[in-house]
Design a protein around this motif. Structure first.
Motif, short mmCIF file in Angstrom:
data_model
loop_
_atom_site.label_atom_id
_atom_site.label_comp_id
_atom_site.label_asym_id
_atom_site.label_seq_id
_atom_site.Cartn_x
_atom_site.Cartn_y
_atom_site.Cartn_z
N TYR A 32 0.88 -1.16 0.00
CA TYR A 32 0.00 0.00 0.00
C TYR A 32 0.92 1.21 0.00
CZ TYR A 32 -3.94 -2.97 1.48
OH TYR A 32 -4.91 -3.93 1.57
N PHE A 34 1.58 5.52 -0.26
CA PHE A 34 1.00 6.80 0.09
C PHE A 34 2.01 7.91 -0.20
CE2 PHE A 34 -2.33 4.90 2.75
CZ PHE A 34 -1.78 3.66 3.01
N TYR A 36 2.49 11.69 1.52
CA TYR A 36 2.08 12.67 2.52
C TYR A 36 2.86 13.95 2.29
CZ TYR A 36 -0.22 9.11 5.46
OH TYR A 36 -1.06 8.13 5.96
N TYR A 51 -3.95 1.49 -3.32
CA TYR A 51 -4.12 0.15 -2.77
C TYR A 51 -4.08 -0.89 -3.88
CZ TYR A 51 -5.70 2.32 1.63
OH TYR A 51 -5.79 3.04 2.79
N SER A 94 3.13 0.75 3.20
CA SER A 94 2.56 -0.16 4.19
C SER A 94 2.35 -1.49 3.51
CB SER A 94 1.24 0.41 4.72
OG SER A 94 0.68 -0.46 5.67
N ARG A 95 1.98 -2.46 4.28
CA ARG A 95 1.81 -3.80 3.71
C ARG A 95 0.54 -4.40 4.26
NH1 ARG A 95 3.97 -8.77 5.15
NH2 ARG A 95 5.13 -7.82 6.85
N GLY A 97 -2.01 -6.41 6.09
CA GLY A 97 -1.92 -7.18 7.32
C GLY A 97 -0.94 -6.64 8.31
N GLY A 98 -0.17 -5.66 7.93
CA GLY A 98 0.82 -5.11 8.85
C GLY A 98 0.41 -3.75 9.35
N TYR A 99 0.95 -3.35 10.48
CA TYR A 99 0.60 -2.05 11.02
C TYR A 99 1.74 -1.05 10.85
CZ TYR A 99 3.54 -3.48 14.91
OH TYR A 99 4.59 -3.90 15.67
N VAL A 101 4.35 1.28 9.11
CA VAL A 101 4.57 1.93 7.84
C VAL A 101 6.04 2.30 7.75
CG1 VAL A 101 2.22 2.77 7.71
CG2 VAL A 101 3.97 4.22 8.72
N TYR B 48 3.45 1.88 19.43
CA TYR B 48 2.15 1.68 18.80
C TYR B 48 1.20 1.03 19.80
CZ TYR B 48 -1.10 -1.18 15.94
OH TYR B 48 -2.20 -1.81 15.41
N ILE B 55 1.35 -2.55 21.74
CA ILE B 55 1.61 -3.65 20.82
C ILE B 55 3.09 -3.73 20.46
CG2 ILE B 55 1.09 -4.63 18.55
CD1 ILE B 55 -1.27 -4.66 20.53
N GLY B 98 -6.14 -1.51 12.67
CA GLY B 98 -4.81 -1.84 13.16
C GLY B 98 -3.72 -1.21 12.34
N GLY B 99 -4.11 -0.34 11.46
CA GLY B 99 -3.11 0.33 10.64
C GLY B 99 -2.74 -0.47 9.42
N ASN B 100 -3.48 -1.53 9.15
CA ASN B 100 -3.06 -2.37 8.04
C ASN B 100 -3.32 -1.76 6.68
OD1 ASN B 100 -5.78 -2.60 8.13
ND2 ASN B 100 -5.85 -4.80 7.87
N THR B 101 -4.05 -0.66 6.64
CA THR B 101 -4.12 0.06 5.37
C THR B 101 -3.05 1.13 5.32
OG1 THR B 101 -5.66 1.74 6.21
CG2 THR B 101 -6.60 -0.28 5.29
N GLY B 102 -2.45 1.42 6.43
CA GLY B 102 -1.35 2.36 6.47
C GLY B 102 -1.73 3.81 6.48
N GLN B 103 -3.03 4.13 6.36
CA GLN B 103 -3.40 5.54 6.34
C GLN B 103 -3.43 6.08 7.76
OE1 GLN B 103 -6.81 6.62 4.02
NE2 GLN B 103 -6.82 8.71 4.78
N LEU B 104 -2.55 7.01 7.99
CA LEU B 104 -2.41 7.59 9.31
C LEU B 104 -2.88 9.03 9.30
CD1 LEU B 104 1.18 6.29 10.16
CD2 LEU B 104 -1.01 5.29 10.84
#
Lengths: 113, 115
Positions: A32, A34, A36, A51, A94-95, A97-99, A101, B48, B55, B98-104
């Motif tokens: 994923y 982005f 910014y 995505y 990002s990936r 399933g992962g949190y 970035v 996080y 976590i 959980g941040g798995n889309t990465g958009q913060l």
């Protein structure tokens, strides 16, 4: 391992000129991606995100980016820059399933009058 | 939607003093992140939380730094015995899942200056 490389630390363009900011990524899973932007003394704001699907994604303020799996790139473009676009731009990975970035090192854009 | 709120925006401490930074995530966001930003190191992940539970604190310096999230509406980053090298902008971000889309979604940051 995931990584993001922004090869240009600083870019200067004239107002009204076109812009490309480069981003190369490395990801072991589905990425994923982005972009910014960070204006002085502010936090980071999302410009656009990718995505899946159409490799060209549109963002705010006339920005767009093109995803290329073959080149592992996600370059940011704008047809005509304005002085207010002067800021630092971050490419972020990002990936699924992962949190976590991964941030690129940022490119400082200066738009000259 | 007020966005992520960070306080104070600026804090100046003397060497050896304690600094506490506050973050209020966007309502409904279950993930909270802390980052440190310096010119030399860029953006560094610190810690996080998800649903208030810690976590991953792999980016936190083991000594002097601690983070908590006592409820869903705020998180704190505490630095004990501050040192000049702790001077940085500390950014808090939140995300929906959980941040798995990465958009913060980032706050405007707290600039810490240690004299």
């Amino acid at each position: 391992a995931q990584s993001v490389t922004q090869p240009d630390a600083r870019v200067t363009v004239s107002e009204g000129a076109s812009l490309q900011l480069r981003c190369k990524y490395s990801s072991s899973g589905t990425p994923y991606l982005f972009w910014y932007v960070q204006y002085p003394r502010q936090g980071l704001q999302l410009l656009l995100k990718y995505y899946s699907g159409d490799p060209v994604v549109q963002g705010v303020n006339g920005f767009e980016a093109e995803f290329s799996k073959s080149n592992s790139s996600f370059h940011l473009r704008k047809a005509s820059v304005h002085w207010s676009d002067s800021a630092v731009y971050f490419c972020v990975l990002s990936r699924t399933g992962g949190y976590k970035v991964v941030f690129g090192s940022g490119t400082r854009l200066l738009v000259s009058p | 939607n007020a966005g992520v709120i960070q306080t104070p925006r600026h804090k100046v401490t003397g060497k050896g003093q304690e600094a506490t930074l506050w973050c209020e995530p966007i309502s409904g966001h279950s993930a909270v992140f802390w980052y440190r930003q310096t010119i030399v190191q860029g953006l560094e992940f610190l810690t996080y939380f998800r649903n208030q539970a810690p976590i991953d604190d792999s980016g936190m310096p083991k000594e002097r730094f601690s983070a908590q999230m006592p409820n869903q509406s705020h998180s704190t980053l505490k630095i004990q015995s501050t040192q000049p090298q702790d001077s940085a902008v500390y950014l808090c971000a939140s995300s929906l899942g959980g941040g798995n889309t990465g958009q913060l979604y980032f706050g405007e940051g707290s600039k810490l200056t240690v004299l």
